[in-house]
Design a protein around this motif. Sequence first.
Motif, mmCIF file in Angstrom:
data_model
loop_
_atom_site.group_PDB
_atom_site.id
_atom_site.type_symbol
_atom_site.label_atom_id
_atom_site.label_comp_id
_atom_site.label_asym_id
_atom_site.label_seq_id
_atom_site.Cartn_x
_atom_site.Cartn_y
_atom_site.Cartn_z
ATOM 1 N N GLY A 10 -10.769 72.803 26.731
ATOM 2 C CA GLY A 10 -10.234 71.494 27.084
ATOM 3 C C GLY A 10 -11.118 70.722 28.044
ATOM 4 N N ARG A 11 -12.228 71.323 28.426
ATOM 5 C CA ARG A 11 -13.212 70.638 29.268
ATOM 6 C C ARG A 11 -14.546 71.369 29.127
ATOM 7 N NH1 ARG A 11 -14.067 72.928 34.631
ATOM 8 N NH2 ARG A 11 -12.787 74.772 34.876
ATOM 9 N N SER A 12 -15.596 70.669 29.437
ATOM 10 C CA SER A 12 -16.925 71.271 29.375
ATOM 11 C C SER A 12 -17.226 72.030 30.659
ATOM 12 C CB SER A 12 -17.986 70.195 29.162
ATOM 13 O OG SER A 12 -17.817 69.591 27.907
ATOM 14 N N VAL A 13 -17.915 73.132 30.523
ATOM 15 C CA VAL A 13 -18.408 73.915 31.665
ATOM 16 C C VAL A 13 -19.812 74.368 31.325
ATOM 17 C CG1 VAL A 13 -16.140 74.721 32.416
ATOM 18 C CG2 VAL A 13 -17.442 76.075 30.788
ATOM 19 N N THR A 68 -18.058 72.094 24.889
ATOM 20 C CA THR A 68 -16.752 72.629 25.253
ATOM 21 C C THR A 68 -16.589 74.027 24.669
ATOM 22 O OG1 THR A 68 -15.836 70.403 25.270
ATOM 23 C CG2 THR A 68 -14.274 72.223 25.127
#
Length: 89
Positions: A10-13, A68
Amino acid sequence: MTIDGAWTLGRSVEWARVFAHMPDTGAHTQQAHYVIKGVAGGDRHRYVNTRFSKNTWVELGVYRFTGTPRVELTNTTDDGTADEDVARA
């Protein structure tokens, strides 16, 4: 019948350690095939023997992501005789 599952963060890391939870029932295959997507250098394939990991988290690795993070699992396995369950929690 083939059933595919996917989980997206649900988000980029940039870096992340990836785990999968093995339930206490319904997981019997020796070849649960996880595909980790969004990894620098391409997809990573990990196989888990679910018979020995009841009600615990299993590490699938640490990866550098360029997008993602997404993890996919299918109930189709190379040892697939349709009598070994693949389950996730």
